[in-house]
Each structure stands twice: as C-alpha cells, then as structure tokens.
Design a protein around this motif. Structure first.
Motif, short mmCIF file in Angstrom:
data_model
loop_
_atom_site.label_atom_id
_atom_site.label_comp_id
_atom_site.label_asym_id
_atom_site.label_seq_id
_atom_site.Cartn_x
_atom_site.Cartn_y
_atom_site.Cartn_z
N ARG A 1 39.44 32.23 36.16
CA ARG A 1 40.92 32.09 36.87
C ARG A 1 41.68 31.24 36.11
O ARG A 1 41.08 30.40 35.41
CB ARG A 1 40.61 31.56 38.38
N PRO B 1 47.69 41.88 41.44
CA PRO B 1 47.05 41.01 42.72
C PRO B 1 47.50 39.61 43.03
O PRO B 1 47.17 39.07 43.76
CB PRO B 1 45.46 41.08 42.62
N CYS C 1 47.13 36.89 46.53
CA CYS C 1 46.16 35.71 45.79
C CYS C 1 46.55 34.63 46.99
O CYS C 1 47.61 34.04 46.87
CB CYS C 1 46.18 35.66 44.56
N LEU D 1 40.41 39.00 38.38
CA LEU D 1 41.08 40.04 39.10
C LEU D 1 42.07 40.87 38.40
O LEU D 1 42.55 41.85 38.70
CB LEU D 1 41.85 39.28 40.41
#
Length: 365
Positions: free
Chosen positions: A238, A303, A307, A337
């Motif tokens: 991330r 996305p 999120c 993602l």
C-alpha cells in the motif's frame, strides 16, 4: 472529500530550496534533471519576502535546503530573518562546506536544527557515491560540532543497494554522534534517483534483511533516538501518504521562485505552477490550481475512491503514479489494488537484478 479554500489548513512547513548548486554529485538526488543555474536564483531580498509570506501563511517551520544551501553567502541573513518572524529554522545540508565558525554564526542568527546526509558509514564508499573526496570526514566533524554547539542534529542515512547491509552501522554512528533523530531513508525514485533506479534499487533479500535489522533495534532505541523509517515504495503493498498528502502540509519553493506542492511536482505535465512573483504564498497555498489538483479525495479514481484508507494515504504519490503508470491521476501503482501493481513488481525485480553503473548528478552553473 473535496477541499474548498475554506477547508485548507495552514501549511506546516515551507521547504526553501535556496539553490541547486552542490559540490556533491549523488546519483539518487531528488532535484530535477534540469537544474536552476545560479543566475536564476532568488536574491536575498526575494528570499526574505518568501520568508515573510511563509509566516503570513501560518507556517511553523522553514527548511533551508538545496542543492547545498551553504553555497549561499546570505544564509545567515536568511536564518536571522526567519527567526525574526517566528519561524523554526532547519538547515538541510551535505555539511561539506560547513565548519564550526560558520555554524556559530548560524546559531547566533537563530538556527535551531541541522540535518546532515550520510552516503555511507565507510569513507571510501561515502566519498565514491557523493563524488567528493574527503566529504565523509568533514560530515562527521561538522555533525560533532552541531551537537557541541547545542543544536538539534538529525542524521539522514540514505540507503540503497550498495550500503543497505550496513544499516546497523548507520544507527550506531548516529548514536555515537549524539544525534536526536535518524532518518533510515531508503532512496526514493524521483529525479536523479529515478534515472539511476537500476543501479540503486536493493533486492528483496536485501530489503528483508534490512527491515529485520531495523525492527530488531527499535525497542532498544526508544528514548535514545527518534527513528524515521522509510522503505522503498516499490516493495510496498500500500502507498504512503506522500508529503502528508498533496497540498496538505508542505509547500516547496524552488531556487527561481516556483511554488510546488512537492519537490518532484514539476515532472507532472499539464500542471501550471505559480511563482512568488505572481501571488503571496498564502493565496497560492489556498487555491492555486496546482495545489488544488490532487488535494483531498474528490479527484481519486476507483479503487481509491471506495478505499477506507483514502484519508490516510491520500492516494499515495502522484509523481510515482506518473513514473510507473504514465498517469499522475492513476492509482499509485505500488498499491496492490492497482491494475498496474504487477507491472511494478516486474520492473522492480528487473532493476534490482541489474548490474549497471550509476550516472552522477549533473551540475548547475
């Protein structure tokens, strides 16, 4: 969340890039490939106006950076001016042009903090990456002088493929020098760092070993030294909140007076950056088009838009999205993602396995 001008908090700090001139030639430098020459730098009065406007905008800190800010003969005058308007001043320096005498003058002017970058813990390796013979010895001398002068010291330990195994030694050296803070700062791939990514990116095995070493040390370092730990984004699942979020905490003024949301923002095509000659910093911060472009969350694609972390990482890094996905408005490709995450993994593994020489940072006149 969209951000109107009324929603925007004051900037926490202003990064004043006084110059792009620097005696070092570090191949991971985050400065632009096209450096501002000395002839285009703001003069003393120009920088004093910037400092006044930083205080008027509500900033608490000013970070004098470069290039190497010590090439500026007016550095003491600029520090004194920042002190007079109530700003906490930090000098971000290679330290190779600094000595105890000038340090004393800077302290007298009100300087409160010094951040010194180290290229390695071994003189030969440090001088090789910096391209400056004797530089490492001078850095250590100045670091000790900073502490002796009663100023706060941060050591910026810049890690990459060629020194990452010595992370423990970097921490030990920072403790020995009396630093209150160390940045365990793996190279971030912007500017010259992006150009030299294939020569600098560590392998996964190196990164894992480094991560284990740092985390094993953290409990024993509590209360002794503050550790800021930055891992290469290319190995993350991330993204991090780059600069605390676009246009949310920091603003950057280049040597020639362009006002940026981050130091690498000029790599993004289509953004128009105002200068300190156009409007006051407070106005540019509040509603400048470049600052508003990726501030908040309304700009985010999916996305990211759905999120639950979007107001934590603020979409990651726009300059990194451009470099890796070709679109500054895309989901940061380091995020698992992102549709481009697999491509980043392939690129990362390719570059980490490459055996190529680095290119030294260019020089500005």
């Amino acid at each position: 969340m969209s951000c109107t001008a009324a929603d925007v908090d004051a900037p926490y700090a202003v990064l004043a890039e006084l110059t792009h001139r620097c005696p070092l030639r570090c191949p991971y430098c985050s400065n632009p490939l096209a450096l501002d020459p000395a002839s285009r730098e703001l003069d003393t009065d120009g920088w004093k106006r910037v400092i006044d406007q930083a205080a008027d905008a509500g900033a608490l800190q000013i970070h004098f950076s470069g290039g190497e800010p010590c090439v500026r003969r007016d550095l003491e005058a600029l520090v004194a001016h920042a002190t007079a308007v109530g700003l906490y001043s930090n000098l971000i320096t290679s330290a190779v042009l600094l000595d105890a005498e000038r340090l004393a003058r800077l302290k007298a002017a009100g300087l409160q903090h010094v951040q010194i970058s180290l290229q390695d813990v071994e003189p030969e390796g440090a001088d090789r990456i910096g391209g400056f013979k004797g530089g490492h010895a001078r850095k250590l001398e100045v670091a000790r002088a900073v502490v002796e002068a009663g100023l706060a010291l941060t050591i910026n330990a810049v890690l990459h493929r060629h020194n990452i195994e010595r992370v423990d030694d970097f921490i030990d050296l920072a403790l020995e020098l009396g630093a209150g803070r160390i940045e365990v700062a793996n190279v971030q791939y912007y500017g010259w760092g992006l150009t030299n990514r294939a020569a600098l990116l560590p392998t996964r095995e190196q990164l894992i070993a480094m991560d284990h070493a740092v985390r094993a040390r953290l409990p024993s370092l509590a209360g002794r030294i503050v550790v800021d730990y930055v891992v290469p984004d290319y190995y993350a699942r991330r993204p991090k909140a780059c600069m605390g979020g676009w246009g949310r905490r920091f603003m950057n003024v280049t040597p020639s007076g362009r006002v940026l949301p981050c130091h690498a923002a000029e790599t993004i095509p289509g953004l128009e950056f105002e200068t300190v000659f156009d409007r006051p910093l407070a106005a540019i911060w509040r509603d400048g088009a470049a600052f508003a472009r990726y501030r908040g969350t309304a700009w985010m694609p999916e996305p990211c838009q759905s999120c639950d972390r979007k107001e934590q990482d603020w979409g990651g890094c726009r300059c990194q999205a451009l470099a890796l996905a070709g679109d500054a408005a895309a989901t940061d490709p380091v995020c698992e993602l992102s549709d481009a995450h697999g491509t980043v993994a392939e690129l990362r593994d390719r570059d980490a396995a490459a055996e190529v020489p680095w290119r030294y940072r260019g020089a500005a006149g």
